[in-house]
Design an enzyme around this catalytic site. Structure first.
Site, short mmCIF file in Angstrom:
data_model
loop_
_atom_site.label_atom_id
_atom_site.label_comp_id
_atom_site.label_asym_id
_atom_site.label_seq_id
_atom_site.Cartn_x
_atom_site.Cartn_y
_atom_site.Cartn_z
N ARG A 1 1.05 -1.07 0.21
CA ARG A 1 0.14 -0.16 -0.31
C ARG A 1 0.55 1.11 -0.07
NH1 ARG A 1 -3.03 -3.07 3.73
NH2 ARG A 1 -4.96 -3.70 2.70
N LYS B 1 2.88 11.13 -11.42
CA LYS B 1 1.13 10.69 -12.09
C LYS B 1 1.89 8.93 -12.23
CE LYS B 1 -1.23 11.93 -15.14
NZ LYS B 1 -1.58 13.37 -16.14
N GLU C 1 7.50 16.81 -26.09
CA GLU C 1 7.28 17.30 -25.34
C GLU C 1 7.68 19.03 -25.10
OE1 GLU C 1 5.62 16.71 -22.99
OE2 GLU C 1 4.59 14.37 -23.24
N LYS D 1 6.27 22.48 -14.22
CA LYS D 1 5.88 21.54 -13.89
C LYS D 1 5.64 21.19 -12.69
CE LYS D 1 4.39 16.69 -14.11
NZ LYS D 1 4.83 15.18 -15.45
N GLU E 1 -5.13 16.69 -10.29
CA GLU E 1 -5.38 16.87 -12.00
C GLU E 1 -6.47 17.00 -12.01
OE1 GLU E 1 -3.21 15.71 -16.09
OE2 GLU E 1 -4.84 14.04 -15.21
N ARG F 1 -3.35 21.40 -13.22
CA ARG F 1 -2.86 20.31 -13.88
C ARG F 1 -2.57 19.98 -15.30
NH1 ARG F 1 0.40 15.39 -10.26
NH2 ARG F 1 1.30 14.50 -12.52
N ASN G 1 -1.21 18.41 -20.10
CA ASN G 1 -1.60 17.24 -21.77
C ASN G 1 -2.16 18.08 -22.43
OD1 ASN G 1 -1.77 14.85 -19.90
ND2 ASN G 1 -3.60 15.29 -18.98
N HIS H 1 -1.85 16.51 -26.41
CA HIS H 1 -1.76 14.88 -25.53
C HIS H 1 -3.07 14.89 -26.30
CE1 HIS H 1 1.70 15.53 -23.40
NE2 HIS H 1 1.76 14.40 -23.52
N HIS I 1 -2.48 10.51 -28.15
CA HIS I 1 -3.05 9.67 -27.24
C HIS I 1 -4.08 8.19 -28.23
CE1 HIS I 1 -2.08 10.58 -23.01
NE2 HIS I 1 -1.09 10.85 -23.21
N HIS J 1 5.99 9.08 -28.24
CA HIS J 1 5.58 9.47 -28.13
C HIS J 1 5.46 11.05 -27.69
CE1 HIS J 1 2.51 11.19 -24.64
NE2 HIS J 1 3.41 12.01 -23.83
#
Length: 345
Positions: free
Chosen positions: A113, A135, A177, A215, A225, A229, A233, A236, A240, A252
């Site tokens: 956990r 993330k 990016e 960032k 997010e 945040r 993206n 993206h 994606h 990517h």
């Protein structure tokens, strides 16, 4: 040798340092959480980056490429951690690019956990984006990064020496990016903090540090997010969709570059920006020698359907779009407008 640049991600008692510069990976022992007795080093084949955690460690090698980002990989890692005897007070160390940091971070988040994780980012994409911000996640057949968690690292090491070993295409993938950060205040930060005329004019280590600082600021304001945040993206949504469609030979960052040009066209069709701003997007992509053409054979209906599965799509198809106040999250974008923009790509 240039000094290591430190950028902090300010999250109260969970704040952590990002160390950027030549040889930064050699600081690993110094940034391990206090009390860690052993380390599980997660990496991929072909990543020839030696690290020394300063405690007993075992190396776990996951498959190359996006195929590693699946739930089965997480199960295998956690079983390996258990056999190694990793405890809750120990640490996972991810050594690699975005796939490694996503997978190692998620495994650390769910094993016992939650155990600490430190990332040693070895690609440009990992250093300026994937390793910072917490993330983590893996893919399903239905979409990218649909299963994961927010799990902040204890530290991130961005050793710019490792970038010299990257194949040209892998480096270019990171530049996709990096181009995104121009539209998130990168040029302004370059002038304010580093005295450069623009982000692309800075030395590499300073360029990486500037992106990390942007960032870090966004993550501190919106860790999970819920709002701002999502601006990270930018470009993206199409990227994606192209990756999920899976028929195109795209890294990517290459897909993100195409997505940046597409997002600019969508914003122009929505009368949010003018032709000069569209041209500025193309100028940035050209400066990094990034392609921006839609691949041949793209099925527009399939792409628009995939837009609807994007994680941001909580109120119709949602895009991050440029506008008079800068980047904004815009819900309910018209499919007809999106189709027109695809046709113009």
């Amino acid at each position: 040798m240039s000094p290591i640049i430190r950028v902090d991600v300010p999250l109260g008692d969970r704040s952590y340092p990002v160390l950027v510069g030549a040889g930064a990976r050699h600081e690993l022992g110094a940034v391990l959480p206090a009390g860690a007795q052993r380390a599980a080093v997660v990496t991929q084949p072909g990543i020839d980056v030696g690290v020394d955690p300063g405690v007993p460690f075992e190396t776990f090698v996951i498959p190359d490429g996006e195929q590693a980002k699946e739930l089965a990989t997480i199960g295998k890692l956690c079983s390996g951690f258990a056999r190694f005897g990793l405890t809750r007070r120990d640490v996972v160390v991810g050594v690699g690019g975005g796939v490694v940091t996503d997978v190692a971070g998620f495994a650390a988040a769910v094993y016992h956990r939650g155990v600490a994780v430190v990332h040693v980012a070895t690609t440009l994409l990992g250093q300026i984006d994937a390793a910072v911000g917490g993330k983590t996640g893996v893919n399903l057949a239905e979409g990218k990064n649909l299963v994961g968690s927010f799990w902040q690292p204890a530290a991130v090491l961005c050793d710019t020496d490792t970038l010299a070993t990257l194949p040209p295409r892998e480096l270019r993938a990171g530049l996709g990016e990096l181009a995104k950060y121009h539209f998130l205040g990168g040029d302004e930060l370059a002038a304010e903090r580093f005295g450069g005329e623009s982000l692309d004019a800075l030395p590499l280590a300073e360029r990486v540090a500037a992106c990390v600082a942007i960032k870090a600021d966004v993550v501190a304001a919106d860790e999970t997010e819920g709002g701002r945040r999502a601006l990270l993206n930018y470009g993206h949504t199409l990227a994606h969709a192209l990756e999920i469609a899976g028929r195109f030979d795209l890294r990517h960052g290459e897909a993100v570059a195409i997505g940046l040009r597409y997002a600019a066209l969508v914003a122009r069709l929505a009368d949010r920006i003018d032709d000069d701003r569209v041209a500025e997007h193309q100028r940035v992509l050209d400066a990094y020698e990034l392609g921006s053409q839609l691949p041949k054979g793209v099925d527009h209906d399939e792409i628009i359907e995939l837009f609807g599965r994007d994680k941001k799509a909580t109120d119709g198809i949602t895009f991050v779009l440029d506008g008079p106040r800068g980047l904004e999250v815009v819900p309910g974008v018209s499919p007809d407008l999106l189709r027109t923009a695809l046709e113009r790509m």
